[in-house]
Design an enzyme around this catalytic site. Structure first.
Site, PDB file in Angstrom:
ATOM      1  N   ALA A   1       3.565  -0.019   6.585  1.00  0.00           N
ATOM      2  CA  ALA A   1       3.215   1.023   7.559  1.00  0.00           C
ATOM      3  C   ALA A   1       1.851   1.597   7.197  1.00  0.00           C
ATOM      4  O   ALA A   1       1.427   1.513   6.040  1.00  0.00           O
ATOM      5  CB  ALA A   1       4.275   2.114   7.520  1.00  0.00           C
TER       6      ALA A   1
ATOM      7  N   GLU B   1       7.475   1.378  -1.645  1.00  0.00           N
ATOM      8  CA  GLU B   1       7.444   2.736  -1.106  1.00  0.00           C
ATOM      9  C   GLU B   1       7.695   3.800  -2.160  1.00  0.00           C
ATOM     10  O   GLU B   1       7.141   4.900  -2.105  1.00  0.00           O
ATOM     11  CB  GLU B   1       8.476   2.889   0.013  1.00  0.00           C
ATOM     12  CG  GLU B   1       8.080   2.246   1.343  1.00  0.00           C
ATOM     13  CD  GLU B   1       8.503   0.801   1.474  1.00  0.00           C
ATOM     14  OE1 GLU B   1       8.755   0.147   0.436  1.00  0.00           O
ATOM     15  OE2 GLU B   1       8.581   0.305   2.614  1.00  0.00           O
TER      16      GLU B   1
ATOM     17  N   GLU C   1       9.804  -5.308   5.675  1.00  0.00           N
ATOM     18  CA  GLU C   1      10.965  -4.883   6.482  1.00  0.00           C
ATOM     19  C   GLU C   1      10.977  -5.576   7.849  1.00  0.00           C
ATOM     20  O   GLU C   1      12.035  -5.927   8.366  1.00  0.00           O
ATOM     21  CB  GLU C   1      10.951  -3.356   6.645  1.00  0.00           C
ATOM     22  CG  GLU C   1      11.319  -2.646   5.344  1.00  0.00           C
ATOM     23  CD  GLU C   1      11.153  -1.138   5.443  1.00  0.00           C
ATOM     24  OE1 GLU C   1      10.008  -0.688   5.655  1.00  0.00           O
ATOM     25  OE2 GLU C   1      12.160  -0.430   5.325  1.00  0.00           O
TER      26      GLU C   1
HETATM   27  N1  3HC Z   1      -1.856   1.937   4.954  1.00  0.00           N
HETATM   28  C1  3HC Z   1      -3.122   2.372   5.123  1.00  0.00           C
HETATM   29  N2  3HC Z   1      -4.150   1.948   4.372  1.00  0.00           N
HETATM   30  C2  3HC Z   1      -3.880   1.061   3.402  1.00  0.00           C
HETATM   31  C3  3HC Z   1      -2.587   0.572   3.164  1.00  0.00           C
HETATM   32  C4  3HC Z   1      -1.537   1.048   4.002  1.00  0.00           C
HETATM   33  N3  3HC Z   1      -0.277   0.626   3.863  1.00  0.00           N
HETATM   34  N4  3HC Z   1      -2.636  -0.288   2.141  1.00  0.00           N
HETATM   35  C5  3HC Z   1      -3.913  -0.343   1.743  1.00  0.00           C
HETATM   36  N5  3HC Z   1      -4.669   0.466   2.499  1.00  0.00           N
HETATM   37  C6  3HC Z   1      -6.118   0.653   2.441  1.00  0.00           C
HETATM   38  C7  3HC Z   1      -6.587   1.220   1.113  1.00  0.00           C
HETATM   39  O1  3HC Z   1      -6.537   2.624   1.121  1.00  0.00           O
HETATM   40  C8  3HC Z   1      -7.996   0.695   1.039  1.00  0.00           C
HETATM   41  O2  3HC Z   1      -8.765   1.504   1.894  1.00  0.00           O
HETATM   42  P1  3HC Z   1     -10.324   1.794   1.563  1.00  0.00           P
HETATM   43  O3  3HC Z   1     -10.993   0.469   1.597  1.00  0.00           O
HETATM   44  O4  3HC Z   1     -10.742   2.734   2.631  1.00  0.00           O
HETATM   45  O5  3HC Z   1     -10.337   2.410   0.195  1.00  0.00           O
HETATM   46  C9  3HC Z   1      -7.888  -0.679   1.707  1.00  0.00           C
HETATM   47  O6  3HC Z   1      -6.699  -0.640   2.484  1.00  0.00           O
HETATM   48  C10 3HC Z   1      -7.773  -1.828   0.734  1.00  0.00           C
HETATM   49  O7  3HC Z   1      -6.756  -1.525  -0.219  1.00  0.00           O
HETATM   50  P2  3HC Z   1      -6.922  -1.904  -1.759  1.00  0.00           P
HETATM   51  O8  3HC Z   1      -8.264  -1.498  -2.228  1.00  0.00           O
HETATM   52  O9  3HC Z   1      -5.741  -1.352  -2.463  1.00  0.00           O
HETATM   53  O10 3HC Z   1      -6.872  -3.483  -1.671  1.00  0.00           O
HETATM   54  P3  3HC Z   1      -6.150  -4.526  -2.642  1.00  0.00           P
HETATM   55  O11 3HC Z   1      -6.439  -5.848  -2.062  1.00  0.00           O
HETATM   56  O12 3HC Z   1      -6.526  -4.259  -4.052  1.00  0.00           O
HETATM   57  O13 3HC Z   1      -4.593  -4.214  -2.528  1.00  0.00           O
HETATM   58  C11 3HC Z   1      -2.499  -3.803  -1.379  1.00  0.00           C
HETATM   59  C12 3HC Z   1      -3.929  -4.393  -1.290  1.00  0.00           C
HETATM   60  C13 3HC Z   1      -1.688  -4.566  -2.420  1.00  0.00           C
HETATM   61  C14 3HC Z   1      -1.873  -3.918  -0.009  1.00  0.00           C
HETATM   62  C15 3HC Z   1      -2.611  -2.309  -1.821  1.00  0.00           C
HETATM   63  O14 3HC Z   1      -3.550  -1.669  -0.987  1.00  0.00           O
HETATM   64  C16 3HC Z   1      -1.321  -1.554  -1.692  1.00  0.00           C
HETATM   65  O15 3HC Z   1      -0.531  -1.593  -2.611  1.00  0.00           O
HETATM   66  N6  3HC Z   1      -1.146  -0.853  -0.576  1.00  0.00           N
HETATM   67  C17 3HC Z   1       0.049  -0.018  -0.364  1.00  0.00           C
HETATM   68  C18 3HC Z   1       1.229  -0.870   0.002  1.00  0.00           C
HETATM   69  C19 3HC Z   1       2.410  -0.002   0.281  1.00  0.00           C
HETATM   70  O16 3HC Z   1       2.749   0.899  -0.454  1.00  0.00           O
HETATM   71  N7  3HC Z   1       3.049  -0.270   1.427  1.00  0.00           N
HETATM   72  C20 3HC Z   1       4.159   0.535   1.873  1.00  0.00           C
HETATM   73  C21 3HC Z   1       3.649   1.546   2.849  1.00  0.00           C
HETATM   74  S1  3HC Z   1       4.869   2.736   3.258  1.00  0.00           S
HETATM   75  C22 3HC Z   1       5.839   1.932   4.373  1.00  0.00           C
HETATM   76  O17 3HC Z   1       5.632   0.803   4.683  1.00  0.00           O
HETATM   77  C23 3HC Z   1       6.917   2.774   4.970  1.00  0.00           C
HETATM   78  C24 3HC Z   1       7.945   1.963   5.649  1.00  0.00           C
HETATM   79  O18 3HC Z   1       8.989   1.681   4.789  1.00  0.00           O
HETATM   80  C25 3HC Z   1       8.500   2.697   6.851  1.00  0.00           C
END
Ligand code: 3HC
Length: 694
Positions: free
Chosen positions: A64, A128, A108
């Site tokens: 998300a 998450e 998911e």
């Molecule tokens: N939403 C919004 N922005 C995101 C994002 C997300 N889920 N994941 C990454 N980004 C953004 C980062 O903030 C970064 O932005 P910036 O360039 O402006 O700084 C850009 O994307 C690139 O991210 P990284 O620098 O971290 O890139 P990497 O390639 O090193 O890593 C990744 C990629 C492994 C996807 C890492 O970004 C990450 O772990 N992201 C979070 C993943 C996560 O926690 N997902 C769950 C979200 S909550 C959810 O899904 C709720 C659901 O259950 C309802």
């Protein structure tokens, strides 16, 4: 946002829907709308036999869109869980082609699909929990029904992604393929022809899949691993639902707990840290980094050895320099021992250890540093020693080499001045153990060039560190602030606390360890030396606690001497309160004319944490840190500040700056000029702004 391509396989048509939302294909409101439209179209098209869902580039989907949380965009229909229900109930097969990383809501989405194919390099996870929330689009209900309770607890509470081959082994995916889209098309076709069975979940409760004790054990483990965090416990509570209730009831429960978490302070704090860490790596200038292949490390003590290991782990060639054969041998033995322990714990294979060790060359000759691209000096913390080393380095290293000091508080400009290349001199302040701790304070001197900073930032990211740019001052960001924090801890001792009371209050607040225990671990002699250095310039009228000095005078330097603020049994790091220290503290109170009193946890926390906040505000104002969120990164990554409070500056925002300021003003009246409110804090509080707006 979502591209559609029709592929023909065996006279059948498969609609391939590709999420394309750089950089990570997050599923925000716009993607949900686009995906919903394209999905409906494909499902309604009589020519289409099956649908394949995939992503562009390296990602299936990063989940998300976290930036949309707590905004009206999360309410834009279809919600992710509605989209997944639509996929699950579709009249024709929908297969996920997991082309790369699939995290959170991304994974998911695939759990509602009728089949899942992963590429060989795909990573699948529900992280998450690290953002202080739980998988809120069915993950806690569907994953246990697919891979079992124990494996789901691991993935959801641990938050670590798993590799494709592991996902195949535990049944999360049906196939691993070099061309996952092609394989998914074939699987979709087979499903449409009834040749394969759908992998959507059985909505019935899992009943006897796990006993109460499994969840109890998971809760105990989570309380230990994530002290003070509520999200892991909520994750477990949701997974537990799968045993007792239907999918529908479980999904409703999960949605309610997700809402509770996402609106709470902990999740906001953890998301702040997520973005702050990424923001910290962004530099003000666009200068080009230069190439680094070989790195010299001067000093093979604890820090030097850890730095050498970190560099070798990052694939660099290292020359590790010492003054004497004995010191070099000691350092080398420690490095070997540390690698052997990592290999025993399964972190590295024997071959990986061999490769890493082969990248470290030990040396007693400065001449061996002639062709390195960067030198990191990690010698004794003394200006004269540093100046001598940098003079020699300047003479032997090639003109383009960068010279860095691992000093934790000395003046980089003074060190740079002894060289002919001040533009190539900077500080690289690692945290101990340097091969484990992720924080790196990158100290920019008055003359350090932007390109040198960019080079070191790139190296840091390659070492899996979080670099934070800081300016020159005594202690940079972390240690400059910590001096104020420990000062208040010492004053609290004199006013009525015991070390265990101060440390206990801060541990309950969430700190990894209390300030006095931390001093014992770091070695009391180090801060004693700094205090002696500062003594000549310390204004005589300022309050000064002699407690720590008196402990050092007793030869108690902390864990390394078996006693400090606490005593330690041989071979143990467990601090044991010591009546001798209680007596010493009482004596110091009496000598200072202080009547000891009862002190609450609340006061201990305000005195120590607001001391950090007030100094943090000065640091931002002085330009020593680029932004307040960098200070939060320093404290969470380097000083054990609880992630679920977001760092000291974010914590102050959460409390409310007017309230923080009012308390600091009260302390100012009671305790004197140390508590003069920082002008930036006053300005923000009085204009209704927050550190996050500064
Ligand atoms: N939403 C919004 N922005 C995101 C994002 C997300 N889920 N994941 C990454 N980004 C953004 C980062 O903030 C970064 O932005 P910036 O360039 O402006 O700084 C850009 O994307 C690139 O991210 P990284 O620098 O971290 O890139 P990497 O390639 O090193 O890593 C990744 C990629 C492994 C996807 C890492 O970004 C990450 O772990 N992201 C979070 C993943 C996560 O926690 N997902 C769950 C979200 S909550 C959810 O899904 C709720 C659901 O259950 C309802």
């Amino acid at each position: 946002m979502v591209h559609v391509e029709i592929r023909h396989v065996d006279q059948a048509a498969i609609a391939v829907l590709r999420i394309d939302n750089p950089p990570v294909n997050s599923v925000g409101s716009q993607v949900r709308v686009a995906l919903g439209e394209q999905l409906d179209k494909a499902l309604a098209d009589a020519q289409v036999n099956a649908v394949v869902l995939t992503g562009s580039g390296r990602f299936f989907s990063g989940g998300a869109d976290i930036r949309e949380f707590n905004t009206p965009k999360t309410q834009v229909r279809p919600l992710l869980r509605e989209l997944i229900a639509r996929i699950e109930g579709a009249g024709k097969p929908v297969v996920a082609a997991i082309n790369g990383t699939a995290l959170g809501g991304g994974l998911e989405l695939t759990l509602g699909c009728h089949g899942r194919v992963a590429s060989e390099t795909a990573k699948l996870g529900l992280p998450e929990v690290k953002l202080g929330v739980l998988p809120g689009a069915g993950g806690t209900q569907r994953l246990p029904r697919i891979i079992g309770i124990a494996a789901a607890l691991d993935m959801i509470v641990g938050g670590e992604p798993i590799a494709a081959h592991k996902a195949l082994a535990n049944g999360l995916v049906d196939e691993v393929a070099a061309d996952p889209i092609d394989a998914a098309c074939r699987l979709g076709l087979a499903l449409s022809r009834g040749e394969r069975e759908s992998r959507t979940v059985d909505p019935a409760p899992l009943r006897n899949a796990a006993s109460e004790s499994v969840f109890e054990a998971a809760r105990r483990d989570a309380q230990r691993r994530y002290r003070g965090c509520i999200a892991p416990l909520e994750c477990i509570g949701c997974i537990e639902q799968t045993v007792h209730t239907s999918l529908e009831a479980g999904l409703a429960y999960e949605a309610d707990r997700f809402k509770f978490l996402v609106e709470g302070d902990q999740s906001k704090a953890q998301r702040h840290v997520f973005f702050a860490e990424r923001q910290a790596t962004k530099l003000p200038s666009a200068a080009e980094p230069s190439q680094i292949a070989r790195v010299g490390v001067v000093g093979a003590g604890t820090m030097g050895g850890g730095i050498a290991m970190s560099l070798a782990n990052g694939g660099y060639w290292v020359v590790l320099l010492e003054q004497t054969e004995a010191a070099l041998q000691r350092g080398w033995n420690t490095i070997q021992g540390n690698y052997a322990a990592s290999s025993k714990r399964g972190r590295f294979t024997e071959q990986e250890v061999k490769d890493r060790l082969s990248r470290i060359q030990c040396s007693l000759e400065y001449g061996d540093l002639a062709d390195v691209d960067l030198v990191i000096e990690a010698a004794f913390e003394d200006m004269q020693v540093k100046k001598e080393i940098f003079t020699r380095l300047d003479a032997v290293c090639k003109p383009t080499a960068i010279l860095a000091s691992n000093t934790s508080r000395l003046d980089i400009n003074e060190i740079a001045a002894v060289t002919s290349r001040p533009a190539q001199v900077l500080g690289m302040h690692f945290f101990s153990p340097a091969n484990v701790m992720r924080l790196l304070e990158v100290v920019k001197g008055a003359k350090t060039s932007d390109s040198v900073i960019a080079t070191v930032f790139r190296l840091a990211v390659r070492l899996n560190k979080i670099p934070v740019l800081v300016g020159v001052c005594d202690g940079f960001v972390g240690n400059r602030m910590v001096s104020h924090y420990t000062r208040e801890a010492y004053f609290l001792l004199e006013e009525g606390c015991t070390p265990a009371q101060v440390d206990g209050a801060l541990r309950r607040f969430g700190m990894a360890m209390g300030p006095l225990q931390m001093q014992d671990m770091a070695g009391l002699d180090i801060s004693w030396a700094a205090r002696k250095r500062q003594a000549p310039t310390r204004p005589a009228h300022l309050r000064y606690s002699k407690v720590a000095d008196r402990i050092c005078e007793m030869g108690r330097f902390g864990q390394k001497t078996g006693s400090g603020f606490y005593r330690y049994e041989a071979g143990s790091r467990e601090p044991i309160p010591d009546p001798e220290i209680d007596a010493l503290i009482a004596q110091c109170s009496a000598e200072a004319g202080i009547t000891r009193r009862e002190i609450s946890d609340e006061e201990i926390i305000a005195r120590t944490i607001y001391a950090l906040v007030n100094e943090g505000a000065r640091i931002v104002q002085d330009g020593i840190a680029q932004r307040a969120s960098d200070i939060d990164v320093v404290y969470v990554a380097g000083y054990g500040f609880p992630m679920f409070r977001g760092g000291p500056m974010f914590y102050a925002d959460t409390v409310g700056l007017p309230e923080v300021l009012a308390t600091i003003r009260r302390f100012h009246e009671q305790h004197g000029e140390y508590w003069e409110p920082a002008p930036l804090l006053v300005e923000l509080a009085e204009s209704g702004r927050r550190f996050s707006d500064s």
